[in-house]
Motif scaffolding. Structure first.
Motif, PDB file in Angstrom:
ATOM      1  N   VAL A   1     -11.430 -33.766  72.100  1.00  0.00           N
ATOM      2  CA  VAL A   1     -12.768 -33.195  72.247  1.00  0.00           C
ATOM      3  C   VAL A   1     -13.638 -33.635  71.066  1.00  0.00           C
ATOM      4  O   VAL A   1     -13.192 -33.595  69.914  1.00  0.00           O
ATOM      5  N   VAL A   2     -14.853 -34.049  71.353  1.00  0.00           N
ATOM      6  CA  VAL A   2     -15.814 -34.427  70.303  1.00  0.00           C
ATOM      7  C   VAL A   2     -16.436 -33.138  69.775  1.00  0.00           C
ATOM      8  O   VAL A   2     -17.445 -32.654  70.288  1.00  0.00           O
ATOM      9  N   ASP A   3     -15.814 -32.558  68.763  1.00  0.00           N
ATOM     10  CA  ASP A   3     -16.297 -31.267  68.270  1.00  0.00           C
ATOM     11  C   ASP A   3     -17.180 -31.372  67.026  1.00  0.00           C
ATOM     12  O   ASP A   3     -17.788 -30.394  66.613  1.00  0.00           O
ATOM     13  N   HIS A   4     -17.267 -32.565  66.449  1.00  0.00           N
ATOM     14  CA  HIS A   4     -18.173 -32.761  65.307  1.00  0.00           C
ATOM     15  C   HIS A   4     -18.926 -34.085  65.461  1.00  0.00           C
ATOM     16  O   HIS A   4     -18.758 -35.002  64.643  1.00  0.00           O
ATOM     17  N   PRO A   5     -19.766 -34.203  66.486  1.00  0.00           N
ATOM     18  CA  PRO A   5     -20.456 -35.471  66.743  1.00  0.00           C
ATOM     19  C   PRO A   5     -21.368 -35.904  65.591  1.00  0.00           C
ATOM     20  O   PRO A   5     -21.606 -37.102  65.412  1.00  0.00           O
ATOM     21  N   GLY A   6     -21.853 -34.944  64.837  1.00  0.00           N
ATOM     22  CA  GLY A   6     -22.760 -35.271  63.740  1.00  0.00           C
ATOM     23  C   GLY A   6     -22.108 -36.025  62.596  1.00  0.00           C
ATOM     24  O   GLY A   6     -22.801 -36.585  61.742  1.00  0.00           O
ATOM     25  N   ARG A   7     -20.788 -36.065  62.573  1.00  0.00           N
ATOM     26  CA  ARG A   7     -20.093 -36.787  61.502  1.00  0.00           C
ATOM     27  C   ARG A   7     -19.943 -38.274  61.793  1.00  0.00           C
ATOM     28  O   ARG A   7     -19.568 -39.056  60.914  1.00  0.00           O
ATOM     29  N   CYS A   8     -20.204 -38.672  63.028  1.00  0.00           N
ATOM     30  CA  CYS A   8     -19.926 -40.052  63.465  1.00  0.00           C
ATOM     31  C   CYS A   8     -20.856 -41.048  62.784  1.00  0.00           C
ATOM     32  O   CYS A   8     -22.063 -40.825  62.670  1.00  0.00           O
ATOM     33  N   ILE A   9     -20.281 -42.172  62.363  1.00  0.00           N
ATOM     34  CA  ILE A   9     -21.082 -43.252  61.773  1.00  0.00           C
ATOM     35  C   ILE A   9     -21.246 -44.418  62.750  1.00  0.00           C
ATOM     36  O   ILE A   9     -21.835 -45.439  62.405  1.00  0.00           O
TER      37      ILE A   9
END
Ligand code: SF4
Ligand code: SF4
Length: 104
Positions: free
Chosen positions: A72-80
């Protein structure tokens, strides 16, 4: 349109952010998690009815409800937007969004 993003040598580079994983297709193999340096996604337990039980870690006991695991993508804001997760997924169940299209 030219990307506003560049690599270290100034070459044009378009990050592709992981925005979603299709839980009906994902087999919970964990390969994407292993190559991600940003902890954007985690394994979650799913019961027989497809309901997400919660994040899976070594101490979890879902009282026999656990049927399978999905990422599950639970922290999308961390993606670079490096794209490593897309390269290792054999099920093609990830959605990525080009940085120039991604909402702030
Ligand atoms: S694109 Fe890179 S940073 Fe983003 S989730 Fe995939 S591996 Fe992690
Ligand atoms: S690599 Fe693909 S199939 Fe494996 S856990 Fe990640 S999204 Fe699911």
């Amino acid at each position: 349109m030219t990307s506003p993003f560049v690599t270290r040598d100034g070459s044009s580079w378009m990050p592709a952010y992981l925005s979603a994983i299709d839980g009906t297709t994902c087999i919970g193999c964990g390969r994407c998690f292993k190559v991600c340096s940003r902890e954007v996604m985690h394994l979650y337990g799913v019961d027989d009815a497809g309901e997400i039980l919660g994040i899976c870690d070594e101490d979890d006991d879902f009282d026999g409800e656990l049927n399978r695991m999905i990422m599950v993508v639970d922290h999308p804001g961390r993606c670079i937007g490096c794209g490593a997760c897309a390269r290792v997924c054999a099920k093609n169940c990830q959605t990525h969004e080009a940085a120039d299209n991604a909402a702030a």
